[in-house]
Structure formats: structure tokens, C-alpha cells
Enzyme design. Structure first.
Site, PDB file in Angstrom:
ATOM      1  N   SER A  27      -1.768   7.498  -4.392  1.00 42.81           N
ATOM      2  CA  SER A  27      -0.498   6.938  -3.945  1.00 42.81           C
ATOM      3  C   SER A  27      -0.193   5.709  -4.788  1.00 42.81           C
ATOM      4  O   SER A  27      -1.105   5.013  -5.246  1.00 42.81           O
ATOM      5  CB  SER A  27      -0.564   6.540  -2.460  1.00 42.81           C
ATOM      6  OG  SER A  27      -0.877   7.657  -1.652  1.00 42.81           O
ATOM      7  N   ASP A 139       2.218  15.173 -22.170  1.00 43.05           N
ATOM      8  CA  ASP A 139       3.145  15.364 -21.048  1.00 43.05           C
ATOM      9  C   ASP A 139       4.365  14.461 -21.177  1.00 43.05           C
ATOM     10  O   ASP A 139       4.787  13.819 -20.215  1.00 43.05           O
ATOM     11  CB  ASP A 139       2.432  15.105 -19.719  1.00 43.05           C
ATOM     12  CG  ASP A 139       3.195  15.698 -18.527  1.00 43.05           C
ATOM     13  OD1 ASP A 139       4.064  16.569 -18.759  1.00 43.05           O
ATOM     14  OD2 ASP A 139       2.925  15.298 -17.384  1.00 43.05           O
TER      15      ASP A 139
END
Length: 777
Positions: A27, A139
Site C-alpha cells: 500500500s 514497464d
């Protein structure tokens, strides 16, 4: 000053605020350092989750790579630490969130070319910095490009990044965002730094168009489009933008433009004025007026070695500080050298940047290092071990560059070369249930021979045979192989395809040279060669059959030591060497974008041409003298074990007097009819029947006394002769099926005026001859 920039080493030293994003094992929260009072983003990685999913090494690698980086275009990792439950990464906070969200929610339109060029320049500067340290991001996407408070671009999320030992090192892992992943990664081919260049091309297209170039509704269909490298280029983009996108999205990584060349491309020079990367506030101020300041975080997915990895990164602006130690379980200090101050990166001790790529541009090679010879991949955690161990195919990868589309049928397979250069093998079996041959296995090989897809279409039933190969399909990633890891059970298929490509190459001219004595053609194999002398003689040289010499009557000269054969061979050898030298010289002159082949040098001497043979432009069957070939190249016996050419000398010696009589008379049209929706049918005085179809192709039916068979000429002028005991391609078979009715109509047609003076005994009886198969390109 140092105390105001110090970051805490425990989570208690931060005021954790609201959640920015949440993923499968981590998170991200907005937080404020209680020491420096600076806003940061803290990524909290759950240890239990990463240990349970086997991603501990991935987290270690992310920290290991990201902690070393400091560049204006790279999101900074300030520090990292851990406790019993979590690994904490303290990151630069990007106040204005990710570029993807900004474009969709704030800008509400694609970027202009000027805006896109500003973004592109900053991304390329950051990637050059990474690549200069042999770091491959893997990415790059709009979701992984963040915007600082001053609207600077920040490259984020190093969860898939990898450290290469050398610039030309290759990896095999399939990972990344589907809309931005490169063809070599999708195909599980070895890939390196050029994979990031492809992602930059997808990024630029998305910025200017508003959507990714290969976007579809499903991941599988998107990956299929990526493999085919087919996308629509909007016409509203400028020529410079289209040219740069095409160069970035080259299917072959060797042909892609380099990042250094991107900075020199007219698109950037035109739109940004060729200025260097700007670090002044408001570098993107031309499109920042509509921005409402916001904090942002995002969760993305990536596939790595068939495992779903939930990745997220924080979303701003500060300078670096010392890198504390992390438990050896996650970041071994023996590998990274973080256990003492003197082993830390130089920028931590002196506050200076690592050398940026911009300082090194003048000394960098314009080409990718080492890409001329792809090194076989070596074993590491990112690479797929080869199923065949140390065994490798003994032949080099096939290549179909410059080969024309063709389709050829044998007893057990249909072989095709497509317009894209892809080779398709359709293996055929007879299915009793359907009472017909059906396609049971399909093998598709890329134009460079390195990507192989093998699967069974509609298992158990197969597909009906069509005039063209089935549409591209990748049923699962287990069907995709590369040249290095192809299982040995599929080697025969690859050998079969390679021999087919070799056959087509042996019939495809690369150099056409008109000498003083004949027309010479060096084929794509660089070993097959032929000379058609103006006198009617012919010399054939091949790697399988050696040298064959035919005299002006088409008969084989069995004694190559006789004076006639010796003269022809000497001239052929001289011309062969000349053509090879021409080819070598042009190979040096051509570029990636502009090929020099095929090429024609010189022209036939005018004195050797009949008046009727001098013509320009398109073929006009009414304006030149027809001639029936006196000799034909050998028929092809194609099998997986051998490719051979055979021709009996008796074919040339029988009926020789008859041939000489026919050769003495001009081969002129004696009948001609026009058949609606088909074309023009012509009968020649030597007995040849020709059909000029409206699509530009032509079929010539040759009587038995002339050697028999048919000659099929494609619309592009490529001719193929089919003789005894060979199957016909579908395109030829369809045209041949119409011949009986066309010949019946031709029988009822009156003679042309110029044909009445032709001796009747020279005209071959109008009998329907069997149609067979022999290639003579």
C-alpha cells in the site's frame, strides 16, 4: 542544512496520512517526515505476502536498483527500512499524479505535438540515464510516468526493472503492461534495452492519439496485435511524428531507432527547437493551466514468469539522503556495499549526480552494442531455461527478407510466405469424418526465424483448407517458442520451413546484371546463379547440382570441357564474381530504412533485341514477339529430407528437329478472344495458349512437343513453370480449372489476319495437356 533534509529510519518518525493506492502485497500512503517536514510517499510492503508468493527477490531487486538512482527524470527513493511486518520505501511525492490520469481526467484530450515532444524529451533523458548504467525498466507506460509539482516528468515503478551485466545482455521474462510490451517480450524471445524503446513508441503514440496503438478489449487480442506489429497511423499527425513513431515501433529490435537518435530526430528539433532538457519550473506549462493539484497513486498488474504481481508506486520533489541498511534477507549488503559509508554511491557522500547520459552522447555508438550477433541467453532468475538443454538446431535462423509472398502445396503440408515475411506451415491429414484433407497442425515462424508459434487449430477436427493461411492465433503462451528454446520434437518442422525458404531464395533474383553476352541473375542465396545468353544458350549454377550448361537448342552439354561449354562457363564465372562484388558493395551502402535490393545493372544491348521486343511499361501481349521457352529449369521434388532438381536429357534431345523448325518461325498470335470477367485468351502459332487475366496474372499452356506443362506469371512479373508429377498451388489450380471451357471457345474463334500465312503443319493439335508443376523463376 543536513538536519533539515534528514529522513527518519522508522515508521514512527513519519506522520502517515491518507491512502494513495493499494495493491496485492503493498500500500502507498502520503506521509510527512517529522524531521524535515517534507511530504513524501511511503510504500509499505507486506513481508508475509511477498514471502508467500515468492516475490522476495523481486522486492530486493527493486530496492537495489532504485536506491542507486538520482536524475531529474527519475522518481527518487529517499530511504528504506523495515520492521517485523513491513518493508518501507520512502519515495519522492509526485503531487500531480500520473500522466495517464492527468490526460484522461484533466486535459480531456490528447497532447499536442509540442506538448508530446516536451514529455518525450524528458522520458528519453531519464531512460538514457538508466541505460547508461545498464538498467532496463521494462514497464514504461503513461501510468508509470508521474508529474511533479512543477509538472516535470518522473519515471517511476522499478518493480520490473532489471540490472544487466552488459548493454547487450538478453533476458527472457515476459513482463510489462500489455499495451506497451514489445513483440520480442510477448514472444518470449531474448530481449534487451531496445524493449524500452518500443515502449517509448507506444507512449508517444498514446500521447498524440489518446489511446495505445495496439489497444483492444482483451489482453490476449492485444498481445496478438503486438506480435503482428500492425497498427493504424492517424493521418492528422505530422510527417515527422509519423516517421518517429514508425521508427520506434519497428518489429525487429535491431531496426529500431536508438534513444540518442530520438533526440536528434526532426520531430524533437521542430517542436522543441533542439534545446537540451530543461529543468526550469513550468517545463510543461503550455498544458498545465487546466491542472487541479492532486495527490495520486495507482495499482497496476504485471505478469512475471506466469505469476500475477500487483505493483504500485507512489506519486514529488526533494533531494536525496543517505541510504540506511536493510535486513540481509531483503537487501544483502555484501552485494550492494551499503554496510559502510565508503562503499555507498558517490552521490550520497558528495551530493552529486551520477554522470548523466547527456554528458556521454558524443562518445556513444549510434547502434545498440552487440545486437549484430545475439548472444544466447544465460541462466539467471529472469530467464527461462531451455527445454532442450545443450542441444541446438544445427542450422542458422531462417530469414525471409525481400522474398515475395508465395504459397506451395505438397502431399502433407501447405507452405506460405506472407506479405509480412512470416512463414506459415499448415500440416494436412485426411479426416474420414469429413471425407477431405484438413489442417491439423500450424507452425508460424517470424520473418527473422526467431519466434515460432506451434498449435493445433480446433483439436480433433482441424480446419478446412483455404486459399490463404488461417488468421494469426496464439491459443496460449505455451505455444510460443523462440529459436533458442524450441523443443527438439519440433525441429523437423523448423527444418522443413527453412528448406522451403531456401528453395524460394534460390529462385529469387538479388542482382540482375546484363553483360555483353547474356542476362545474369544472382539469387538471394548468393550461391545460385544463372546466365541466359542472348544466343539462346543457358548456364545454371546451384549449390545442389553444380554447373549445368545448355546450348542454344536447349540441349544439355554433357562435356563441360568442350570449347563451347568452356567459353560459356568462363563467362559465367566472370559474371558471377562481378555480381557478388556488386552485392557486397551495395550491402555496405544500404541503410536500415533504404534497401538496395533487388537491383538491375545495365541493359541488354540494343543490337541483340528484335524490334518487337523493345517495349516499355506494362506487358502488352499484342506488341511483342512471343517465344516459347526452349528449355526449362528442373522440376522440384520437395520433401523434408531433400530438395532436388531433376531434368532428363532426353527431354531436350527428343523432337529436336521439330524444335528447330518451330524456332525458325516467329511465335505469333493466331487466335484471340475476350472472355468477360476472366481476361484475354490468345493462341500462338507454336501451339501455346495464353490467358491474360484481368488481375494482371497470366497462364501459358505449353504443348507436349514444346516440353509440356504450364507457366504461371504473377501480376508482379514473377514467372513459375509447372511440369510433370507436381502439385499446383491453389491460385494456379483455380485458373487451370477454367482452361477447358476457354479452349473450347478458342476453337470456335476465327484466325487472326496475320496468322493465315503461317504454315499449318507447324501448328500443334489443340489437345488438352495435363497440367503439372515445375518452378523456373
Amino acid at each position: 542544512m543536513m538536519s533539515t533534509r534528514t529522513f527518519g529510519e522508522t515508521i514512527e518518525e513519519y506522520e502517515v496520512q491518507h491512502l494513495l493506492g493499494k495493491g496485492g502485497f503493498a500500500s502507498v500512503y502520503k506521509a510527512r517526515c517529522l524531521h524535515s517536514h517534507q511530504d513524501v510517499a511511503i510504500k509499505m510492503i507486506d513481508k508475509k505476502l511477498i514471502q508467500g508468493t515468492g516475490l522476495t527477490s523481486r522486492v530486493r531487486q527493486e530496492v537495489e536498483i532504485h536506491s542507486r538512482l538520482k536524475h531529474p527524470s527519475v522518481l527518487q527513493l529517499y530511504t528504506f527500512f523495515q520492521d517485523v511486518n513491513y518493508v518501507y520505501l520512502v519515495l519522492e511525492l509526485a503531487h500531480n499524479g500520473e500522466l495517464q490520469r492527468y490526460m484522461k481526467q484533466h486535459l480531456l484530450r490528447p497532447f499536442t505535438e509540442s506538448e508530446g515532444a516536451t514529455i518525450l524529451r524528458q522520458v528519453v533523458a531519464g531512460l538514457l540515464y538508466l541505460h547508461s548504467h545498464n538498467i532496463m525498466h521494462r514497464d514504461i507506460s503513461l501510468s508509470n510516468l508521474l508529474l511533479s509539482k512543477e509538472m516535470h516528468i518522473k519515471i517511476a515503478d522499478f518493480g520490473l526493472a532489471t540490472q544487466l551485466k552488459r548493454p547487450d545482455e538478453r533476458h527472457m521474462t515476459m513482463c510489462g503492461t500489455p499495451n506497451y510490451i514489445s513483440p520480442e517480450v510477448v514472444s518470449r524471445l531474448s530481449h534487451g534495452l531496445p524493449a524500452d524503446v518500443w515502449s517509448v513508441g507506444c507512449m508517444l503514440y498514446t500521447l498524440l492519439v489518446g489511446r495505445p496503438p495496439f489497444e483492444t478489449e482483451g489482453v490476449e487480442s492485444t498481445l496478438n496485435k503486438v506480435v503482428m506489429s500492425e497498427f493504424m497511423m492517424p493521418s492528422h499527425l505530422s510527417f515527422e511524428a509519423q516517421d518517429l513513431i514508425h521508427k520506434l515501433l519497428k518489429k525487429s529490435p535491431h531496426e529500431r531507432i536508438t534513444l540518442e537518435q530520438v533526440l536528434r530526430h526532426p520531430f524533437l528539433k521542430r517542436t522543441v527547437g533542439g534545446s537540451s532538457y530543461s529543468t526550469t519550473p513550468g517545463a510543461l506549462n503550455e498544458f498545465s493551466q487546466s491542472l487541479a493539484s492532486s495527490d495520486s497513486g495507482i495499482v497496476t498488474f504485471a505478469s512475471s514468469d506466469s505469476r500475477k504481481s500487483h505493483r504500485l508506486r507512489s506519486v514529488d520533489n526533494s533531494s536525496g539522503q543517505s541510504m540506511p541498511q536493510i535486513m540481509e534477507e531483503y537487501l544483502p549488503s555484501s552485494n550492494l556495499g551499503y554496510d559502510s559509508k565508503e562503499h555507498r554511491p558517490i552521490y550520497e557522500q558528495h551530493g552529486s549526480y551520477l554522470p548523466t547520459p547527456g554528458d556521454q552522447l558524443e562518445n556513444r555508438d549510434a547502434k545498440w552494442p552487440g545486437t549484430n550477433n545475439l548472444a544466447p541467453f544465460t541462466s539467471d532468475s529472469d530467464m527461462i531455461p531451455s527445454p532442450v538443454g545443450e542441444k541446438r538446431l544445427l542450422m542458422p535462423p531462417l530469414e525471409t527478407k525481400r522474398l515475395q509472398p508465395t504459397r506451395y502445396k505438397t502431399k502433407n503440408a501447405i507452405m506460405s510466405i506472407l506479405r509480412t515475411g512470416e512463414v506459415v506451415l499448415e500440416f494436412v491429414k485426411f479426416k474420414v469424418k469429413y471425407n477431405e484433407d484438413r489442417i491439423t497442425d500450424i507452425c508460424r515462424i517470424s520473418e527473422d526465424g526467431r519466434r515460432i508459434i506451434i498449435y493445433q487449430p480446433d483439436p480433433g477436427r482441424g480446419l478446412p483448407i483455404r486459399e490463404h493461411p488461417p488468421d494469426p492465433l496464439i491459443p496460449s503462451e505455451n505455444c510460443v517458442y523462440n529459436y533458442e528454446n524450441l523443443p527438439n520434437k519440433h525441429w523437423k518442422k523448423y527444418v522443413y520451413a527453412a528448406r522451403f525458404v531456401g528453395l524460394v531464395k534460390s529462385k529469387t533474383p538479388k542482382i540482375t546484371f546484363f553483360s555483353s553476352l547474356g542476362k545474369c541473375q544472382l539469387m538471394e542465396t548468393m550461391t545460385d546463379f544463372e546466365v541466359r545468353f542472348y544466343s539462346g544458350a543457358k548456364l545454371l549454377k546451384s549449390s545442389t547440382d553444380g554447373v549445368k550448361v545448355f546450348n542454344s537448342n536447349g540441349a544439355v552439354l554433357s562435356d563441360n570441357g568442350c570449347a563451347e561449354a568452356r567459353n560459356l562457363i568462363d563467362h559465367g564465372n566472370e559474371c558471377f564474381s562481378h555480381c557478388v562484388n556488386i552485392s557486397n558493395a551495395l550491402e555496405l551502402a544500404q541503410t536500415k530504412e533504404n534497401t538496395c535490393f533487388p537491383v538491375t545493372i545495365g541493359r541488354r544491348p540494343a543490337a541483340d533485341m528484335h524490334a518487337g521486343q523493345r517495349f516499355d511499361g506494362l506487358r502488352d501481349t499484342t506488341n511483342f514477339a512471343y517465344s516459347t521457352p526452349k528449355s526449362n529449369q528442373g522440376s522440384i521434388n520437395f520433401s523434408v529430407s531433400t530438395i532436388s532438381t531433376t531434368r532428363s536429357a532426353s527431354d531436350y534431345n527428343s523432337n529436336t528437329p521439330r524444335l528447330n523448325m518451330l524456332a525458325a518461325h516467329q511465335n505469333v498470335p493466331i487466335k484471340r478472344i475476350t472472355v468477360p470477367e476472366i481476361g484475354i485468351v490468345t493462341e500462338l502459332s507454336h501451339g501455346v495458349v495464353q490467358v491474360q487475366f484481368y488481375d494482371g496474372s497470366m497462364v501459358s499452356v505449353i504443348p507436349k512437343v514444346q516440353g509440356g506443362g504450364i507457366t504461371y506469371t504473377q501480376a508482379n512479373g514473377l514467372s513459375t513453370h509447372f511440369g510433370n508429377n507436381d502439385d499446383l498451388p491453389f491460385a494456379v489450380r483455380d485458373r487451370i480449372n477454367q482452361m477447358p471451357q476457354l479452349q473450347m471457345k478458342l476453337k470456335c474463334a476465327p484466325l487472326l489476319g496475320n496468322a493465315r500465312s503461317v504454315d499449318c503443319h507447324l501448328m500443334t493439335p489443340k489437345t488438352t495437356t495435363p497440367f503439372y508443376n515445375r518452378m523456373i523463376i
